[in-house]
Design a protein around this motif. Sequence first.
Motif, PDB file in Angstrom:
ATOM      1  N   GLY B 252       0.790  -1.222   0.000  1.00  0.00           N
ATOM      2  CA  GLY B 252       0.000   0.000   0.000  1.00  0.00           C
ATOM      3  C   GLY B 252       0.822   1.272   0.000  1.00  0.00           C
ATOM      4  N   GLY B 253       1.870   1.293  -0.825  1.00  0.00           N
ATOM      5  CA  GLY B 253       2.582   2.533  -1.100  1.00  0.00           C
ATOM      6  C   GLY B 253       3.233   3.190   0.100  1.00  0.00           C
ATOM      7  N   THR B 254       3.414   4.498  -0.025  1.00  0.00           N
ATOM      8  CA  THR B 254       4.147   5.262   0.982  1.00  0.00           C
ATOM      9  C   THR B 254       3.503   5.153   2.356  1.00  0.00           C
ATOM     10  OG1 THR B 254       4.182   6.811  -0.843  1.00  0.00           O
ATOM     11  CG2 THR B 254       5.419   7.414   1.094  1.00  0.00           C
ATOM     12  N   GLU B 255       2.173   5.165   2.356  1.00  0.00           N
ATOM     13  CA  GLU B 255       1.451   5.052   3.617  1.00  0.00           C
ATOM     14  C   GLU B 255       1.814   3.738   4.307  1.00  0.00           C
ATOM     15  OE1 GLU B 255      -3.165   5.022   4.360  1.00  0.00           O
ATOM     16  OE2 GLU B 255      -2.614   6.401   2.745  1.00  0.00           O
ATOM     17  N   GLY B 256       1.914   2.692   3.500  1.00  0.00           N
ATOM     18  CA  GLY B 256       2.263   1.389   4.040  1.00  0.00           C
ATOM     19  C   GLY B 256       3.643   1.383   4.673  1.00  0.00           C
ATOM     20  N   VAL B 257       4.561   2.174   4.140  1.00  0.00           N
ATOM     21  CA  VAL B 257       5.912   2.233   4.708  1.00  0.00           C
ATOM     22  C   VAL B 257       5.838   2.785   6.123  1.00  0.00           C
ATOM     23  CG1 VAL B 257       8.224   3.206   4.471  1.00  0.00           C
ATOM     24  CG2 VAL B 257       6.949   2.544   2.442  1.00  0.00           C
ATOM     25  N   GLY B 258       5.039   3.858   6.305  1.00  0.00           N
ATOM     26  CA  GLY B 258       4.888   4.438   7.636  1.00  0.00           C
ATOM     27  C   GLY B 258       4.322   3.440   8.619  1.00  0.00           C
ATOM     28  N   ARG B 259       3.288   2.738   8.174  1.00  0.00           N
ATOM     29  CA  ARG B 259       2.636   1.754   9.046  1.00  0.00           C
ATOM     30  C   ARG B 259       3.623   0.644   9.428  1.00  0.00           C
ATOM     31  NH1 ARG B 259      -1.261  -0.552   5.786  1.00  0.00           N
ATOM     32  NH2 ARG B 259      -1.687   1.546   5.030  1.00  0.00           N
ATOM     33  N   ALA B 260       4.338   0.156   8.436  1.00  0.00           N
ATOM     34  CA  ALA B 260       5.280  -0.944   8.693  1.00  0.00           C
ATOM     35  C   ALA B 260       6.372  -0.514   9.656  1.00  0.00           C
ATOM     36  CB  ALA B 260       5.892  -1.414   7.371  1.00  0.00           C
ATOM     37  N   THR B 261       6.804   0.738   9.537  1.00  0.00           N
ATOM     38  CA  THR B 261       7.860   1.250  10.402  1.00  0.00           C
ATOM     39  C   THR B 261       7.411   1.231  11.864  1.00  0.00           C
ATOM     40  OG1 THR B 261       8.499   2.658   8.570  1.00  0.00           O
ATOM     41  CG2 THR B 261       9.421   3.188  10.702  1.00  0.00           C
ATOM     42  N   THR B 262       6.187   1.695  12.086  1.00  0.00           N
ATOM     43  CA  THR B 262       5.659   1.682  13.458  1.00  0.00           C
ATOM     44  C   THR B 262       5.542   0.254  13.964  1.00  0.00           C
ATOM     45  OG1 THR B 262       4.187   3.282  12.468  1.00  0.00           O
ATOM     46  CG2 THR B 262       3.965   2.934  14.820  1.00  0.00           C
ATOM     47  N   GLU B 263       5.068  -0.626  13.103  1.00  0.00           N
ATOM     48  CA  GLU B 263       4.901  -2.023  13.523  1.00  0.00           C
ATOM     49  C   GLU B 263       6.237  -2.656  13.878  1.00  0.00           C
ATOM     50  OE1 GLU B 263       0.953  -2.797  10.813  1.00  0.00           O
ATOM     51  OE2 GLU B 263       2.695  -4.102  10.513  1.00  0.00           O
ATOM     52  N   THR B 264       7.270  -2.305  13.131  1.00  0.00           N
ATOM     53  CA  THR B 264       8.598  -2.846  13.438  1.00  0.00           C
ATOM     54  C   THR B 264       8.999  -2.507  14.863  1.00  0.00           C
ATOM     55  OG1 THR B 264       9.339  -2.757  11.162  1.00  0.00           O
ATOM     56  CG2 THR B 264      11.042  -2.709  12.851  1.00  0.00           C
ATOM     57  N   VAL B 265       8.801  -1.245  15.246  1.00  0.00           N
ATOM     58  CA  VAL B 265       9.185  -0.827  16.593  1.00  0.00           C
ATOM     59  C   VAL B 265       8.411  -1.645  17.623  1.00  0.00           C
ATOM     60  CG1 VAL B 265       9.212   1.089  18.205  1.00  0.00           C
ATOM     61  CG2 VAL B 265       9.782   1.482  15.814  1.00  0.00           C
ATOM     62  N   ALA B 266       7.107  -1.778  17.410  1.00  0.00           N
ATOM     63  CA  ALA B 266       6.285  -2.521  18.372  1.00  0.00           C
ATOM     64  C   ALA B 266       6.705  -3.985  18.440  1.00  0.00           C
ATOM     65  CB  ALA B 266       4.817  -2.402  17.979  1.00  0.00           C
ATOM     66  N   ILE B 267       6.812  -4.618  17.277  1.00  0.00           N
ATOM     67  CA  ILE B 267       7.119  -6.052  17.252  1.00  0.00           C
ATOM     68  C   ILE B 267       8.512  -6.317  17.818  1.00  0.00           C
ATOM     69  CG2 ILE B 267       7.498  -8.058  15.768  1.00  0.00           C
ATOM     70  CD1 ILE B 267       5.368  -6.948  13.920  1.00  0.00           C
ATOM     71  N   ALA B 268       9.485  -5.517  17.392  1.00  0.00           N
ATOM     72  CA  ALA B 268      10.856  -5.746  17.857  1.00  0.00           C
ATOM     73  C   ALA B 268      10.939  -5.563  19.369  1.00  0.00           C
ATOM     74  CB  ALA B 268      11.818  -4.799  17.134  1.00  0.00           C
ATOM     75  N   SER B 269      10.263  -4.538  19.901  1.00  0.00           N
ATOM     76  CA  SER B 269      10.327  -4.303  21.346  1.00  0.00           C
ATOM     77  C   SER B 269       9.736  -5.473  22.115  1.00  0.00           C
ATOM     78  CB  SER B 269       9.570  -3.024  21.712  1.00  0.00           C
ATOM     79  OG  SER B 269       9.982  -1.972  20.905  1.00  0.00           O
ATOM     80  N   VAL B 270       8.556  -5.918  21.687  1.00  0.00           N
ATOM     81  CA  VAL B 270       7.923  -7.037  22.376  1.00  0.00           C
ATOM     82  C   VAL B 270       8.798  -8.282  22.258  1.00  0.00           C
ATOM     83  CG1 VAL B 270       5.929  -8.574  22.364  1.00  0.00           C
ATOM     84  CG2 VAL B 270       5.599  -6.114  22.127  1.00  0.00           C
ATOM     85  N   ALA B 271       9.319  -8.509  21.059  1.00  0.00           N
ATOM     86  CA  ALA B 271      10.138  -9.703  20.846  1.00  0.00           C
ATOM     87  C   ALA B 271      11.393  -9.659  21.717  1.00  0.00           C
ATOM     88  CB  ALA B 271      10.518  -9.816  19.366  1.00  0.00           C
ATOM     89  N   ILE B 272      11.958  -8.478  21.894  1.00  0.00           N
ATOM     90  CA  ILE B 272      13.154  -8.358  22.738  1.00  0.00           C
ATOM     91  C   ILE B 272      12.806  -8.710  24.184  1.00  0.00           C
ATOM     92  CG2 ILE B 272      14.722  -6.654  23.772  1.00  0.00           C
ATOM     93  CD1 ILE B 272      14.742  -5.332  20.939  1.00  0.00           C
ATOM     94  N   CYS B 273      11.686  -8.171  24.673  1.00  0.00           N
ATOM     95  CA  CYS B 273      11.306  -8.436  26.068  1.00  0.00           C
ATOM     96  C   CYS B 273      10.997  -9.915  26.282  1.00  0.00           C
ATOM     97  CB  CYS B 273      10.106  -7.582  26.460  1.00  0.00           C
ATOM     98  SG  CYS B 273      10.505  -5.834  26.500  1.00  0.00           S
TER      99      CYS B 273
END
Lengths: 257, 286
Positions: B252-273
Amino acid sequence: MTEPAPPDALIRFENLKKSFGPKRIYDGLNLSVQKGETLTVIGGSGTGKSVLLKCLIGLLSPDRGKVWFEGQDLAAFTDAQFQPVRKKVAMVFQGAALFDSLTVGENIAYPLYEHFPEMPVDELREKVAQKLALVNLPGIEAMRPSDLSGGMRKRVGLARAIAVDPEVILWDEPTTGLDPISTRIIDELILSMKRTLGCTSVVVTHDMESAFAVSDRIAMLANKRIVQVGTVDEMRQSKLPDVRAFFDARAGATRRA
Amino acid sequence: MSGPTGEFPGPTGEFPMGDEPLHELVQQELKAIIPFREKMNEAFEQFGGVTLMLWRTLARAVRPPFAPGEVAYQIEVLGVRSLSIATLTAVFAGLVISLQFAFFLARFGVQHTVGKVVVLTLFRELGPVLTALTVGARIGSGITAELGSMKVTEQIDAIRALGADPIKKLVVPRVLACMVVMPALTALADVMGLAAGSAVVRSEYEIPFEQFYRSVVETVGFRDFTSGIGKSMVFGLIIALVGCFKGFNVQGGTEGVGRATTETVAIASVAICLSDFFLTKLLMAL
Ligand SMILES: Nc1ncnc2c1ncn2[C@@H]1O[C@H](COP(=O)(O)OP(=O)(O)O)[C@@H](O)[C@H]1O
Ligand SMILES: [Mg+2]
């Protein structure tokens, strides 16, 4: 799998079926491309024009059906099996898809390096210069893609695609979003690839002017399949409502524009 | 309520087994559960996707040609530019835990042992985890943003079409770089945190440097340090893989990049904990 492709067609899509999740894109699509011709596929946005090109170069694979190229069915090929095909079939992407982190010269050298890692640097450099000259942009090797206009990016994208001297060029909406002069230049380049290099071209577009200018034949993609294929004149005279609607709407749009 | 069995509903009684009301009830229940189930399915799919990417990355990382230059470049981009954020986090973490521990130990009159607690907390836990969370957010989201924009501009398709392998070209160097960068930054964070901690308890609790560091050296073992470093290496792997996976799968284009970026932070943080707990258990068992 053993059934041979018809000898006259270089590329043949046979009973192609493809869905993305619940969304069906093709339901039994058939299309052949002759060696040396320029075939244009027209159709509305989201009808699957780009997907067709991507099936041919192995970026997507069809769910069912065959993609014949030089007597081989590419439909179930792996990335490794596609390697030799990608020396012969090259794609010019819609937005040019130049690598922002590399210079123009490095962009064009990229496929050469991948396919011929042994090639000496001098020869590499010479090839890059030669391809840039072919697209009328000599000497811009050191520039960055971000410094180029849309039309120039497309031409560099073409130079990169033809770096390995392919037999087939796939063009994804080569003139979309370009000004009239750049559009003319690209049309001229599509014609010259055929004239000077003898390349077969499959062009995907919804720019009718451009389609009329470059095509030997035009194929209309609608209702999840190719509804008609013919020469420019044949298509102009078509009685099929799908084709008529598209041509009339486009003619109107062109007049208004 | 009319029959004699009405008050003891059995399978053949008036208990609405298989009748409309129960059916509807089940449907309603299912509807309430479905968002959760979809979320679970999605989580499993993503986990599967990341695991597959890990596998492909490993398979390509061990096979030539190698690109040490690209790895070095990524170490610079991802690591060197994270030095300030890692240092700042570590300094303040060191300050606050030293203050808290000194305050806590002072109640028992043993504040001079604060160095022991601080060093163990920092080396074993806070150094690797805080670094992974702060630097990881920056690195992971940066990777997703970069690869995501390459994806939406068809540059990743172009890599394949031009005869190269996007995992080898893009994922392998980033994963390797992260697995070097995270331990290095963690070691830096350990040192900076300790320095900051010793300074704050000296000024607030008049514990001299000699005493602080003597208790540090008495307590800390090589294993305390390496277990933290080992964890940070795994965190680096997680951050890079999640970042690459989300970038490669932007839709979903540029908008999708923003969404994915936020999700990365959330997923990576949870996965680290989550992984921190299991890694800690594992390292303690070894
Ligand atoms: N990789 C993909 N994953 C999911 N859906 C896709 C993918 N590629 C294309 N599609 C969908 O397939 C349809 C046809 O796409 P495309 O061939 O790009 O259309 P167009 O004719 O405009 O070039 C679109 O609806 C698009 O959303
Ligand atoms: Mg398209």
